[in-house]
Enzyme design. Structure first.
Site: not given
Length: 792
Positions: A680, A723
């Site tokens: 990511s 996140k």
């Protein structure tokens, strides 16, 4: 002989009968205090100890033992850690109150005189005496003892009391089994002993006659006189008497409700056990095995409660939010109401620690009125931990599945397979492979544990599993489970959980309900922001408990001067919890702004989301032109992301005719003591390298996440909610995410979503156009100076 009324007591596997001599082998390490006692009193004319069968050690009352006179103490030269006591049985005794338990058990005793006379009226005594004489004559006729034995018995009958004749028969002819010896020890009168001898002689006479006649005719004629004397009690003499312990096991087998095929196999094992000597090493193994199997809940089940309204109330009273999870559980219960026999899916709750995975499994058990058992799979690395060990191994035991069912005492409990992602394959096999049979509805109706070695139906068990990460669960197991994700809590949700659930529960646990304790909202907010950094509420609970510990000390020190009102303010919190652990503004993020070669990423971890700074700097080497160094405990996936970023930038440079002489770089992920990996960070690495080579600082306070392809397309990632919450808690209000992840925003509360500028992107050029001052055009025009870019 004078016998003390207080004796040291030992428990043995063998039974000592009055008039018999018994050798008892003991270990010095376990009986050092007894050995010291015996050696200290060796000058006495006689030393006595109390000997009790080990099977009676759990009894509370009516414990019968034998007073043993110690004839000698033998030390075994070949085995110096052992010694042997040679003891002679004097008389029975009844155990009385305990004088001491350590270092040596000493009890008061009540001696029982040896039996010398029959009890009852004259008719009863005469009939018993006549029956005894008749059975002895039959025995002498069919067993053909020696002439010496016959003559001795005649003398005994004519010139000695009955009790001496019985004693002679017991010592001379009767082969006592441990069960026989125990029965003789527990005899309450001479009548009991005479009856025992009569029964034994009748049984032995039949066996002797059977052996002598069956070979010729195949038939076993038994003297009619003997059969008539047996009468209605014939079955007694054809069965071997068993001990109390074996009798209890036999009753357990009878009441177990096990299937007929399994019952036959266990009874075969039980018959073999009854014929086995207690000194045989396999005796304890066999008795433990049969007892364990007999006590399994073969047909015992809990009547579950299928009430949707009750389930709603239980889930609401124990958990805040989690609407998606609650709805799925209610759906599951609703289907069970419509079809109770349907096997539901195996639920797997995945989420960071402290979000309530285990507690929601307990809530399901409560709402269904089922027994709850938890199995911790963390660290399990052996096939046998799940399936059990074969009985051929020393210390063999069942696997954790059968153990949980055995402890639940019902065949339809809820079993939680906790931390299913923490198992790993070891040298003793793969535990995940063993779980396949358990979790497969087509197989688990005949689950075979290696120790039990019999099929047991676990299809009625409801299995629920938990994990922190789906990536670490073997694919074959994932296929058998329905994954339900439990995301982390927002700050507002944590405050609600603290006020509604945690604080009342903690005050009750610390017995502080009656005190007027008020924890200000700003205090709770400070704990969440400055003292915890987690997706769940486990650390928040610990900090709230520390506040109760502080109040507890104040209460104890003041005694009668207890202050009934406590108000915990943010100022007082500093005194209780000391200095702040985390900076609300996240100084590392602010220091990273306006620096060349630095980008702000967002990462997921098993404990929740976090902001990850990525730094890049040039390496100056005269020999190498394309050298890459990556530090910060980065995993293989991150290394590949850096390589992809490097190759895409080289392609972008060539395509736009921009010159980069030397591509030697060092990429670092701060907090190097923490391992980092995952797909990511691709766009973040590209932005840090672009900033480095073009010498342009990125726009401040923009966090990003997303993986990239070699052609620059931004690929979707996981853990978007965690996140974004991490970025939000670090005062970042602009985030860049892959366009394919926009569907994940519905899990983020509306108030947070409205306060954020969430930008979806499909390609790296879109990202660069956002984060580079002046946009993508600046990167394609190398003539623009850094100073001019900074003014844009």
């Amino acid at each position: 002989m004078d016998i003390p009324n207080e004796l040291p007591i030992i428990y043995t596997t063998k039974v000592l009968i009055p008039g018999y001599i018994l050798k008892i082998r003991l270990q010095v390490a376990n009986y050092s205090n007894l050995l010291n006692y015996l050696q200290t009193n060796c000058d006495s004319k006689s030393i006595h100890i109390g000997i009790i069968p080990e099977s009676d050690s759990d009894k509370a009352v009516n414990i019968i033992g034998t007073v043993g006179q110690v004839l000698s103490i033998i030390r075994v030269d070949s085995v110096p850690e052992d010694f042997v006591l040679v003891t002679e049985g004097i008389c029975r005794f009844k155990l009385d109150e305990t004088i001491s338990e350590k270092p040596l058990q000493i009890n008061k005793i009540i001696t029982i005189e040896n039996f010398k006379n029959l009890q009852g009226n004259e008719k009863t005594i005469h009939e018993l005496h006549a029956e005894f004489s008749k059975v002895v004559n039959d025995f002498l006729t069919y067993s053909e003892p020696s002439v010496f034995a016959r003559d001795t018995l005649k003398i005994l009958f004519n010139k000695t009391p009955l009790y001496q004749t019985v004693d002679f028969l017991l010592k001379t002819f009767i082969r006592l089994t441990p069960a026989d010896a125990y029965e003789i020890l527990r005899a309450t009168s001479l009548n009991h002993l005479v009856r025992f001898v009569i029964n034994w002689l009748k049984r032995e006479t039949i066996n002797e006659h059977k052996c002598s006649k069956s070979e010729k005719t195949g038939l076993v004629p038994v003297p009619s006189t003997l059969l008539n004397s047996i009468g209605a009690n014939r079955s007694i003499f054809l069965k071997k008497p068993i001990s109390q312990e074996l009798n209890q096991i036999q009753l357990a087998i009878k009441d177990s409700g096990m299937p007929t095929s399994i019952h036959k196999m266990i009874m075969k094992e039980f018959k073999r056990l009854c014929e086995m000597n207690t000194s045989n090493p396999d005796y304890s193994v066999s008795i433990n095995y049969i007892s364990y199997v007999a006590n399994l809940p073969w047909n015992k089940r809990t009547n579950e409660t299928l009430d949707l309204e009750k389930a709603k109330n239980v889930l609401k009273s124990n958990h805040y939010g989690m609407e998606k999870v609650k709805n799925r559980i209610l759906q599951f219960i609703a289907v069970k109401i419509l079809n109770p026999d349907r096997r539901g899916p195996i639920l797997c709750f995945i989420g960071p620690p402290g979000v309530g995975k285990t507690s929601i499994a307990k809530a399901i058990a409560t709402s269904l009125n089922r027994t709850f058992k938890r199995i911790s799979l963390g660290g399990i690395n052996s096939y046998s931990d799940i399936k059990g060990h074969r009985r051929t191994y020393v210390g063999a035991m069942p696997g954790c599945i059968i153990q949980a069912v055995h402890q639940a005492k019902t065949n339809n409990p809820i079993i939680l397979l906790d931390e299913i992602d923490k198992m790993y394959k070891g040298s003793s096999g793969d535990p995940a492979a063993a779980l396949l049979e358990v979790l497969d509805p087509e197989q688990n109706n005949s689950f075979v544990d290696s120790y039990i070695n019999l099929p047991f139906d676990v299809s009625q068990v409801m299995f629920i599993s938990t994990a922190n990460s789906a990536a670490n669960i073997p694919q074959t197991l994932r296929d058998r489970m329905e994954i339900i994700y439990l995301e982390g809590y927002t700050q507002e949700e944590k405050m609600q959980i603290a006020e509604i659930y945690l604080i009342p529960k903690i005050l009750k646990d610390h017995n502080m309900n009656e005190l007027q304790i008020f924890i200000c909202k700003n205090t709770i907010k400070d704990i969440i922001q400055k003292y915890t950094k987690e997706s769940g509420v486990r650390e928040l609970q610990r900090k709230l408990e520390v506040i109760c510990h502080y109040i507890a000390v104040d209460i104890v020190e003041n005694g009668d001067k207890i202050i009934k009102n406590y108000v915990i303010t943010p100022e007082l919190l500093l005194n209780i919890l000391d200095s702040e652990l985390y900076n609300v503004k996240n100084a590392l993020v602010e220091e990273s702004c306006n620096r060349i070669g630095v980008a702000i990423g967002m990462a997921w971890s098993p404990v929740g989301g976090k902001v990850q700074i990525i730094e890049a700097t040039k390496l100056y080497s005269s020999k190498e032109k394309n050298r890459l160094v990556l530090t910060g405990l980065a995993g293989q996936t991150l290394k590949e992301s850096v390589l992809i970023a490097q190759h895409w930038i080289q392609s972008f440079v060539k395509k736009n005719e921009v010159n980069i002489d030397n591509f030697c770089v060092h990429v670092h992920l701060p907090t190097g003591g923490i391992p980092k990996d995952g797909p990511s960070a691709g766009i973040t690495i590209v932005c840090a390298l672009i900033s480095l080579f073009w010498k342009i600082p990125l726009r401040p306070m923009i966090a990003m996440t997303g993986e990239i392809s070699l052609n620059g397309y931004v690929l979707p990632v996981g853990g978007v909610k965690e996140k974004i919450l991490a970025a939000y808690n670090s005062n970042i209000r602009t985030v860049i995410i892959p366009d394919h992840n926009m569907k994940d925003l519905k899990t983020i509360p509306n108030n947070i979503r409205e306060d954020l500028n969430i930008i979806p992107v499909k390609h790296l050029e879109e990202v660069l156009d956002i984060v580079i001052p002046g946009g993508l055009a600046i990167l394609k025009n190398p003539s623009v100076t850094t100073m001019e870019i900074c003014k844009l």
